[in-house]
Design a protein around this motif. Structure first.
Motif: not given
Length: 92
Positions: A16-18, A60-66
């Motif tokens: 879902q995040f991606l 980079v987009y996902c770093k720290g979020k998932i």
């Protein structure tokens, strides 16, 4: 559910995040056996047509979020265009 180093990870939440990334059309998150962590999380991503995006851009987009996951290009499909998770993946 994927268990990575004692942490429960839900593939649907990562998928879902991606999907919030504007260049991602489809994703499939799977677990790959790992000697150190037990299971490594791998996201297979298919980009929207005519979009250029590297695995590093996605990380980079996902770093720290998932949770940390490896990125694979494309979705493994068999001849009926259904996703087949029994294939081999080249992790970028």
């Amino acid at each position: 559910m994927i268990i990575q180093g004692g942490e429960n990870i839900h593939p649907a939440e990562i998928e879902q995040f991606l999907h919030t990334h504007p260049k991602v059309q489809e994703t499939q998150v799977i677990g790959i056996k790992d000697g150190r962590m037990g299971t490594e999380v791998c996201a297979c991503i298919e980009l929207t047509e005519r979009q250029d995006c590297s695995a590093e851009d996605i990380k980079v987009y996902c770093k720290g979020k998932i949770p940390h996951c490896d990125i694979c290009e494309g979705l493994p499909t068999h001849r009926f265009r259904k996703v087949s998770l029994k294939g081999h993946f080249e992790i970028l």
